[in-house]
Scaffold this active site. Structure first.
Site, PDB file in Angstrom:
ATOM      1  N   GLY A 246       0.773  -1.234   0.000  1.00  0.00           N
ATOM      2  CA  GLY A 246       0.000   0.000   0.000  1.00  0.00           C
ATOM      3  C   GLY A 246       0.799   1.276   0.000  1.00  0.00           C
ATOM      4  O   GLY A 246       0.222   2.353  -0.221  1.00  0.00           O
ATOM      5  N   PRO A 285       5.064  -5.077  -0.729  1.00  0.00           N
ATOM      6  CA  PRO A 285       5.204  -3.920  -1.613  1.00  0.00           C
ATOM      7  C   PRO A 285       5.218  -4.333  -3.072  1.00  0.00           C
ATOM      8  O   PRO A 285       5.800  -5.353  -3.447  1.00  0.00           O
ATOM      9  CB  PRO A 285       6.564  -3.336  -1.203  1.00  0.00           C
ATOM     10  CG  PRO A 285       7.331  -4.514  -0.686  1.00  0.00           C
ATOM     11  CD  PRO A 285       6.304  -5.390  -0.010  1.00  0.00           C
ATOM     12  N   GLY A 286       4.576  -3.566  -3.899  1.00  0.00           N
ATOM     13  CA  GLY A 286       4.587  -3.804  -5.337  1.00  0.00           C
ATOM     14  C   GLY A 286       4.955  -2.525  -6.042  1.00  0.00           C
ATOM     15  O   GLY A 286       6.071  -2.328  -6.513  1.00  0.00           O
ATOM     16  N   ARG A 287       3.993  -1.592  -6.090  1.00  0.00           N
ATOM     17  CA  ARG A 287       4.223  -0.278  -6.687  1.00  0.00           C
ATOM     18  C   ARG A 287       5.492   0.376  -6.109  1.00  0.00           C
ATOM     19  O   ARG A 287       6.298   0.960  -6.848  1.00  0.00           O
ATOM     20  CB  ARG A 287       3.003   0.603  -6.415  1.00  0.00           C
ATOM     21  CG  ARG A 287       3.033   1.961  -7.067  1.00  0.00           C
ATOM     22  CD  ARG A 287       1.945   2.867  -6.469  1.00  0.00           C
ATOM     23  NE  ARG A 287       0.671   2.206  -6.341  1.00  0.00           N
ATOM     24  CZ  ARG A 287      -0.291   2.230  -7.251  1.00  0.00           C
ATOM     25  NH1 ARG A 287      -0.124   2.918  -8.366  1.00  0.00           N
ATOM     26  NH2 ARG A 287      -1.428   1.602  -7.045  1.00  0.00           N
ATOM     27  N   CYS A 353      -8.603   5.631 -30.347  1.00  0.00           N
ATOM     28  CA  CYS A 353      -9.904   6.210 -30.720  1.00  0.00           C
ATOM     29  C   CYS A 353     -10.803   6.376 -29.503  1.00  0.00           C
ATOM     30  O   CYS A 353     -11.898   5.805 -29.425  1.00  0.00           O
ATOM     31  CB  CYS A 353     -10.575   5.343 -31.783  1.00  0.00           C
ATOM     32  SG  CYS A 353      -9.674   5.323 -33.338  1.00  0.00           S
ATOM     33  N   TYR A 382       2.209  -1.159 -13.221  1.00  0.00           N
ATOM     34  CA  TYR A 382       0.909  -1.244 -13.880  1.00  0.00           C
ATOM     35  C   TYR A 382       0.897  -0.746 -15.314  1.00  0.00           C
ATOM     36  O   TYR A 382      -0.150  -0.813 -15.958  1.00  0.00           O
ATOM     37  CB  TYR A 382      -0.180  -0.553 -13.043  1.00  0.00           C
ATOM     38  CG  TYR A 382      -0.289  -1.147 -11.673  1.00  0.00           C
ATOM     39  CD1 TYR A 382      -0.846  -2.405 -11.493  1.00  0.00           C
ATOM     40  CD2 TYR A 382       0.232  -0.493 -10.558  1.00  0.00           C
ATOM     41  CE1 TYR A 382      -0.902  -2.988 -10.229  1.00  0.00           C
ATOM     42  CE2 TYR A 382       0.177  -1.065  -9.288  1.00  0.00           C
ATOM     43  CZ  TYR A 382      -0.390  -2.316  -9.138  1.00  0.00           C
ATOM     44  OH  TYR A 382      -0.438  -2.892  -7.897  1.00  0.00           O
TER      45      TYR A 382
END
Length: 423
Positions: A246, A285-287, A353, A382
């Site tokens: 987070g 943790p990722g982000r 488009c 991401y």
């Protein structure tokens, strides 16, 4: 005349501007990278990822005797990224069978992999069992029952599990990435969690090791983590508490997220004070591991004045969906004039488009020209994970840069890839 602008703290560690004004990533000239590898392209500064992984481990080691840092791999599910982080000695969490396959290929020890998912299939659970996945997080009672059947059938002995609890704590973040509120697709409310705990403890096929919670992503305040730990304190006495991830990151110069050290201190102290000493703490943790390491390069294809100045590039929502999903804000620079004084405020738009295909609404740039290379930072999380083929767009390559050397770790898609699965 205003002074040349300085690159903000959102760029990868070690990013510089050389004497020609060119953006330098991992010792490599961004203009040359675009020329050699084409655009759009994802560029990842390897030393940035390594430094952040080590910072998490060191922060926990200084405060906690029993802990595990695991990469929340949904942020960047790429074999080479898995391999890089496995080499740093941390664990991994996966959100389905595909990420599990990539994590195994990337070299993670199965015993240090955690399987998540709010709707895991029996096929995915069987895959996890066959691979020897260390921990399965139970997200519902159906999840529990399904796993019991799989374990009973394979005869390999009990499966270590955690029960995911929804603590009814909401962090300050976009609704699309908030997960801790009572009405969430993830986890079990406190009453249902108590039932799941009792059933898991009574099962001969499951070994309940503790609880899991996650209140959301891109959090820039620390107080909600303590509230979440307080909320689950009454559910029992367990060895392991997985507190999810987070920690937010800075996408723009005005954002100042908590440091890794302050984030870890907030979580460790909450566990110690509210649950007691001697707990095993797992963090995901990722982000915060990969976002700031990534930069996306584009080429300007068109410029037009329709009230606003619209600068159209050769990518967009097919390689970075976050602005369209979450209203996410980004910065941008021209790679050959990276520290030049801004002279125009433009809408940096993609080629797709859709009117919503705007990458940066209000990008401050030197006067742009067709053919310029545009760089947007903080796309390591991401971007690749959510990349898609809308309008038949070809997904970009991933280029690792380190000490002046560039290595393609994922090639650019081809038109043949678009119909390779046709029957």
């Amino acid at each position: 005349m205003a002074a040349a602008q300085q690159l903000s703290h959102v760029w990868p560690l070690g990013t510089t501007v050389d004497e020609r004004g060119h953006l330098i990533l991992g010792g490599c000239d961004a203009v040359e990278l675009a020329r050699e590898h084409g655009t759009p392209a994802y560029v990842v500064v390897v030393d940035d990822v390594r430094a952040r992984a080590r910072a998490f481990v060191q922060a926990f080691a200084a405060r906690c005797d029993d802990f595990e840092v695991t990469f929340a791999s949904k942020a960047f599910p790429c074999t080479a990224v898995y391999r890089l982080l496995a080499g740093e000695g941390i664990g991994c969490d996966v959100a389905g069978g595909g990420e599990l396959a990539l994590a195994l290929r990337g070299g993670f020890e199965p015993a240090r992999i955690t399987l998540h998912g709010n709707a895991k299939s029996e096929d995915e659970l069987r895959f996890a069992r066959e691979a020897g996945v260390g921990t399965v997080v139970l997200d519902s009672l159906h999840d529990l029952e399904r796993l019991e059947r799989v374990v009973a059938a394979d005869g390999r002995g009990p499966q270590t599990v955690l029960v995911r609890v929804t603590p009814d704590v909401r962090g300050e973040t976009h609704a699309g990435i908030s997960t801790g509120q009572a009405d969430s697709k993830f986890g079990l409310g406190l009453a249902a969690a108590a039932d799941a705990i009792a059933r898991a403890q009574a099962s001969p096929h499951l070994q309940l090791d503790g609880l899991h919670l996650h209140i959301g992503s891109q959090l820039l305040e620390l107080a909600p983590f303590r509230e979440a730990v307080r909320a689950i304190a009454g559910l029992g006495d367990f060895r392991t508490y997985n507190l999810g991830g987070g920690l937010g990151v800075a996408y723009t110069a005005d954002q100042r997220p908590p440091s890794i050290e302050d984030y870890v201190e907030a979580k460790v102290s909450a566990v110690r004070e509210l649950l007691g000493p001697g707990r095993r703490i797992v963090d995901e943790p990722g982000r915060a591991l990969v976002a700031n390491a990534g930069v996306t390069l584009y080429t300007v294809e068109t410029i037009k004045q329709n009230v606003s100045t619209w600068v159209g590039v050769d990518g967009g929502m097919s390689d970075n969906l976050r602005p369209m999903l979450y209203g996410a804000r980004y910065e941008a620079v021209l790679a050959d004039r990276a520290a030049a004084e801004p002279q125009a405020t433009v809408k940096l738009t993609g080629k797709h488009c859709e009117s919503s295909d705007v990458i940066v609404d209000g990008a401050a740039l030197p006067t742009p020209h067709v053919g310029d290379v545009v760089a947007t930072p903080v796309t390591g999380a991401y971007g690749h994970a959510m990349a898609n083929n809308y309008n038949g767009a070809l997904r970009p390559p991933i280029v690792f840069v380190e000490r002046g050397e560039a290595t393609v770790v994922v090639r650019r898609e081809t038109y043949e890839d678009l119909y390779a699965r046709d029957c």
